[in-house]
Write an enzyme that holds these catalytic residues in place. Structure first.
Site, mmCIF file in Angstrom:
data_model
loop_
_atom_site.group_PDB
_atom_site.id
_atom_site.type_symbol
_atom_site.label_atom_id
_atom_site.label_comp_id
_atom_site.label_asym_id
_atom_site.label_seq_id
_atom_site.Cartn_x
_atom_site.Cartn_y
_atom_site.Cartn_z
ATOM 1 N N SER A 49 0.771 -1.051 -0.104
ATOM 2 C CA SER A 49 -0.125 -0.074 0.147
ATOM 3 C C SER A 49 0.881 1.383 -0.037
ATOM 4 C CB SER A 49 -0.739 -0.042 1.414
ATOM 5 O OG SER A 49 -1.321 1.217 1.664
ATOM 6 N N TYR B 124 -1.815 -1.002 10.819
ATOM 7 C CA TYR B 124 -2.053 -1.827 9.443
ATOM 8 C C TYR B 124 -0.836 -1.446 8.483
ATOM 9 C CZ TYR B 124 -3.695 -1.532 4.721
ATOM 10 O OH TYR B 124 -3.882 -1.751 3.206
ATOM 11 N N LYS C 181 2.048 -3.991 6.559
ATOM 12 C CA LYS C 181 2.572 -3.917 5.014
ATOM 13 C C LYS C 181 4.037 -3.772 5.039
ATOM 14 C CE LYS C 181 -1.699 -4.164 3.295
ATOM 15 N NZ LYS C 181 -2.054 -5.690 2.800
ATOM 16 N N TYR D 3 -0.422 -0.059 -3.671
ATOM 17 C CA TYR D 3 -1.639 0.520 -4.403
ATOM 18 C C TYR D 3 -1.883 2.029 -3.849
ATOM 19 C CZ TYR D 3 -2.890 -4.425 -4.602
ATOM 20 O OH TYR D 3 -3.044 -5.868 -4.677
ATOM 21 N N PHE D 4 -2.204 2.959 -4.680
ATOM 22 C CA PHE D 4 -2.916 4.245 -4.309
ATOM 23 C C PHE D 4 -4.260 3.951 -3.730
ATOM 24 C CE2 PHE D 4 0.775 6.886 -4.115
ATOM 25 C CZ PHE D 4 1.853 6.011 -4.420
ATOM 26 N N ASN E 36 -15.023 3.695 5.786
ATOM 27 C CA ASN E 36 -14.078 4.555 6.212
ATOM 28 C C ASN E 36 -13.435 5.427 5.100
ATOM 29 O OD1 ASN E 36 -13.489 3.403 8.962
ATOM 30 N ND2 ASN E 36 -12.860 1.653 7.765
ATOM 31 N N ASP F 77 -3.971 12.010 8.598
ATOM 32 C CA ASP F 77 -4.357 12.119 7.196
ATOM 33 C C ASP F 77 -3.061 13.045 6.657
ATOM 34 O OD1 ASP F 77 -6.508 10.632 6.642
ATOM 35 O OD2 ASP F 77 -7.963 12.045 6.362
HETATM 36 P P1 NAD Z 1 -10.963 -6.764 1.201
HETATM 37 O O1 NAD Z 1 -11.303 -6.674 2.750
HETATM 38 O O2 NAD Z 1 -12.202 -6.539 0.456
HETATM 39 O O3 NAD Z 1 -10.502 -8.200 0.776
HETATM 40 C C1 NAD Z 1 -9.664 -8.889 1.721
HETATM 41 C C2 NAD Z 1 -10.042 -10.284 1.678
HETATM 42 O O4 NAD Z 1 -9.224 -11.174 2.661
HETATM 43 C C3 NAD Z 1 -11.383 -10.400 2.027
HETATM 44 O O5 NAD Z 1 -12.263 -11.395 1.420
HETATM 45 C C4 NAD Z 1 -11.348 -11.029 3.657
HETATM 46 O O6 NAD Z 1 -12.278 -11.959 3.819
HETATM 47 C C5 NAD Z 1 -10.064 -11.799 3.212
HETATM 48 N N1 NAD Z 1 -9.171 -12.135 4.476
HETATM 49 C C6 NAD Z 1 -8.680 -11.574 5.507
HETATM 50 N N2 NAD Z 1 -7.846 -12.217 6.289
HETATM 51 C C7 NAD Z 1 -8.153 -13.541 5.636
HETATM 52 C C8 NAD Z 1 -7.568 -14.602 6.564
HETATM 53 N N3 NAD Z 1 -6.952 -14.491 7.573
HETATM 54 N N4 NAD Z 1 -7.617 -15.535 5.703
HETATM 55 C C9 NAD Z 1 -8.236 -15.574 4.664
HETATM 56 N N5 NAD Z 1 -8.985 -14.603 4.068
HETATM 57 C C10 NAD Z 1 -8.809 -13.490 4.738
HETATM 58 O O7 NAD Z 1 -10.068 -5.732 0.891
HETATM 59 P P2 NAD Z 1 -9.410 -5.181 -0.364
HETATM 60 O O8 NAD Z 1 -9.933 -3.839 -0.705
HETATM 61 O O9 NAD Z 1 -9.888 -6.164 -1.692
HETATM 62 O O10 NAD Z 1 -7.979 -5.194 -0.152
HETATM 63 C C11 NAD Z 1 -7.119 -6.346 -0.633
HETATM 64 C C12 NAD Z 1 -5.596 -6.184 -0.263
HETATM 65 O O11 NAD Z 1 -5.185 -4.857 -0.691
HETATM 66 C C13 NAD Z 1 -5.619 -6.179 1.333
HETATM 67 O O12 NAD Z 1 -4.582 -6.839 1.689
HETATM 68 C C14 NAD Z 1 -5.465 -4.489 1.588
HETATM 69 O O13 NAD Z 1 -4.798 -4.338 2.629
HETATM 70 C C15 NAD Z 1 -4.621 -4.048 0.484
HETATM 71 N N6 NAD Z 1 -4.595 -2.847 -0.007
HETATM 72 C C16 NAD Z 1 -6.257 -2.291 -0.080
HETATM 73 C C17 NAD Z 1 -6.400 -1.090 -0.365
HETATM 74 C C18 NAD Z 1 -7.703 -0.345 -0.445
HETATM 75 O O14 NAD Z 1 -7.950 0.652 -0.603
HETATM 76 N N7 NAD Z 1 -8.628 -1.192 -0.968
HETATM 77 C C19 NAD Z 1 -5.267 -0.044 -0.627
HETATM 78 C C20 NAD Z 1 -3.989 -0.542 -0.270
HETATM 79 C C21 NAD Z 1 -3.937 -1.879 -0.120
HETATM 80 N N1 UDP Z 2 -12.153 11.773 3.171
HETATM 81 C C1 UDP Z 2 -13.300 12.737 3.792
HETATM 82 N N2 UDP Z 2 -14.468 12.257 4.233
HETATM 83 C C2 UDP Z 2 -14.663 10.723 4.461
HETATM 84 C C3 UDP Z 2 -13.533 9.776 3.965
HETATM 85 C C4 UDP Z 2 -12.333 10.515 3.404
HETATM 86 O O1 UDP Z 2 -12.976 13.860 3.645
HETATM 87 O O2 UDP Z 2 -15.597 10.363 4.677
HETATM 88 C C5 UDP Z 2 -11.024 12.290 2.791
HETATM 89 C C6 UDP Z 2 -9.727 11.941 3.600
HETATM 90 O O3 UDP Z 2 -9.147 12.857 4.413
HETATM 91 C C7 UDP Z 2 -8.872 11.805 2.235
HETATM 92 C C8 UDP Z 2 -9.298 11.320 1.010
HETATM 93 O O4 UDP Z 2 -10.928 11.548 1.327
HETATM 94 O O5 UDP Z 2 -8.220 13.143 1.901
HETATM 95 C C9 UDP Z 2 -9.401 9.706 0.825
HETATM 96 O O6 UDP Z 2 -9.783 9.446 2.210
HETATM 97 P P1 UDP Z 2 -9.585 7.729 1.974
HETATM 98 O O7 UDP Z 2 -9.982 7.336 3.459
HETATM 99 O O8 UDP Z 2 -10.495 7.228 0.960
HETATM 100 O O9 UDP Z 2 -8.254 7.160 1.534
HETATM 101 P P2 UDP Z 2 -6.821 7.285 2.305
HETATM 102 O O10 UDP Z 2 -6.834 8.733 3.276
HETATM 103 O O11 UDP Z 2 -6.432 6.091 3.226
HETATM 104 O O12 UDP Z 2 -5.631 7.633 1.325
#
Ligand code: NAD
Ligand code: UDP
Length: 335
Positions: free
Chosen positions: A124, A148, A152, A176-177, A197, A294
């Protein structure tokens, strides 16, 4: 190839399964459904008209995972499984370290035993911490502000150390962004539990009438309109990035951290405005205090992804808004 996708029922995992299946890979999913539903897998199958081999297993379950590796020939692992709520990780750090870090240790141990040494990992942009200036390049020093993010950063390190000890491993650490959007069918998408969130699911829940208004966290940042700037990336572009990363990981015995973003930042108010124009739906909002932790601005330097993976994003912010909205309005209660 036969690809094991941990966390494949989740938001990014399900979209990546679609791309894998569409590119004729066989997909084996391990997910404990702690933050997802099996229905996501059914819908992936409906979109692609192909089968997914699904195991409802926790990656902490050594014996269960071992059986998956015994019963399938696996060429590589795409490792999404993990908990991802920043606030919760501050409240319950042990839960996060246990699930994300121990889970990865168990997974990699089983991979090693079965001689599967190719991994694409969901990292991330949070690993860049508070002090680096955007555009963020991959070699910047890492730091984190919550458990969290620390999971990572440590998992990246664990994968690197594993490679140092045994060069037969290869791994791509994808930073990922801000993934948003959904598959254009509107049948799979982000399905947060409780109050979202993240910004986009909050916007779509206001638009669909589930919440009254968006709270904008601060308008006194040093940005063009005072609200926070982020690099939003369409989840389908992101999923396609995983296919490129997989190819790269199969070809090169190395570990590389690579940003997946668009390289362009948009503010919270840009998002509200683009959403209004793209979907013809106004999102009422109020400005409230900054959210602790933030930063003002975060966007990717995308050169490395272009050079190493030959990957670039294709979709723009309006596409992301339209696709997020289609998913939310067609599935107001999620799956
Ligand atoms: P998500 O919660 O939708 O998907 C994660 C999946 O992992 C879920 O289906 C959950 O049930 C499963 N899981 C969690 N713990 C587990 C375990 N112990 N055993 C088996 N399965 C398990 O999240 P996502 O948004 O799809 O994110 C996927 C990955 O990308 C995560 O590792 C997350 O930290 C990372 N990531 C997400 C974002 C974002 O904004 N969505 C940004 C950066 C990184
Ligand atoms: N944000 C906001 N209201 C919300 C959720 C997010 O103003 O209810 C803002 C947050 O402060 C940030 C941007 O939106 O500037 C993206 O937030 P998000 O939580 O989606 O991603 P991250 O901050 O983890 O990059």
């Amino acid at each position: 190839m036969n690809i094991l996708v941990t966390g494949g029922a989740g938001y990014i995992g399900s979209h990546t399964c679609v791309e894998l299946l569409n590119n004729n890979h066989n997909v084996i999913v391990v997910d404990n459904l702690s933050n997802s539903k099996k229905e996501a897998i059914n819908r992936v199958e409906a979109i692609t008209n192909k089968k997914v081999k699904f195991y409802e297993i926790d990656i902490l379950d050594k014996r269960g995972l071992d059986l998956v590796f015994k019963s399938n020939t696996i060429d590589a692992v795409i490792h999404f499984a993990g908990l991802k709520a920043v606030g919760e990780s501050v409240e319950e750090p042990l839960k996060y370290y246990q699930n994300n870090i121990t889970g990865t240790l168990v997974l990699m141990d089983i991979m090693k035993r079965h001689n599967v040494k190719k991994i694409v990992f969901s990292s991330s942009a949070t690993v860049y911490g508070m002090n680096n200036v955007s555009p963020l390049t991959e070699e910047l020093p890492l730091s984190t502000t919550n458990p969290y993010g620390t999971t990572k950063m440590y998992i990246e390190r664990i994968i690197r150390d594993t490679y140092q000890a045994d060069n037969e491993w290869s791994g791509t650490l994808l930073r990922y962004f801000n993934p948003i959007g959904a598959h254009h069918s509107g049948t799979i998408g982000e399905d947060p539990k409780g109050v979202p969130n993240n910004l986009m699911p909050f916007i779509t829940q206001v638009a669909v009438g589930k919440r009254e208004k968006l709270s904008v966290f601060g308008n006194d940042y040093d940005t063009h309109d005072g609200t926070g700037v982020r690099d939003y990336i369409h989840v389908v572009d992101l999923a396609k990035g995983h296919l490129k990363a997989l190819e790269f990981t199969m070809k090169n015995k190395t570990i590389e951290a690579i940003n997946l973003g668009t390289g362009v930042g948009y503010s919270v108010l840009d998002m509200v405005d683009t959403f209004r124009v793209a979907t013809n739906t106004k999102v009422p909002y109020q400005i409230i205090d900054r959210r602790p932790g933030d930063i003002a601005t975060c966007f990717a330097d995308t050169k490395k992804a272009k050079e190493l993976l030959d990957w670039e994003t294709e979709k723009n912010l309006a596409d992301m808004c339209r696709d997020s909205w289609r998913w939310q309005s067609d599935n107001p209660e999620g799956y």
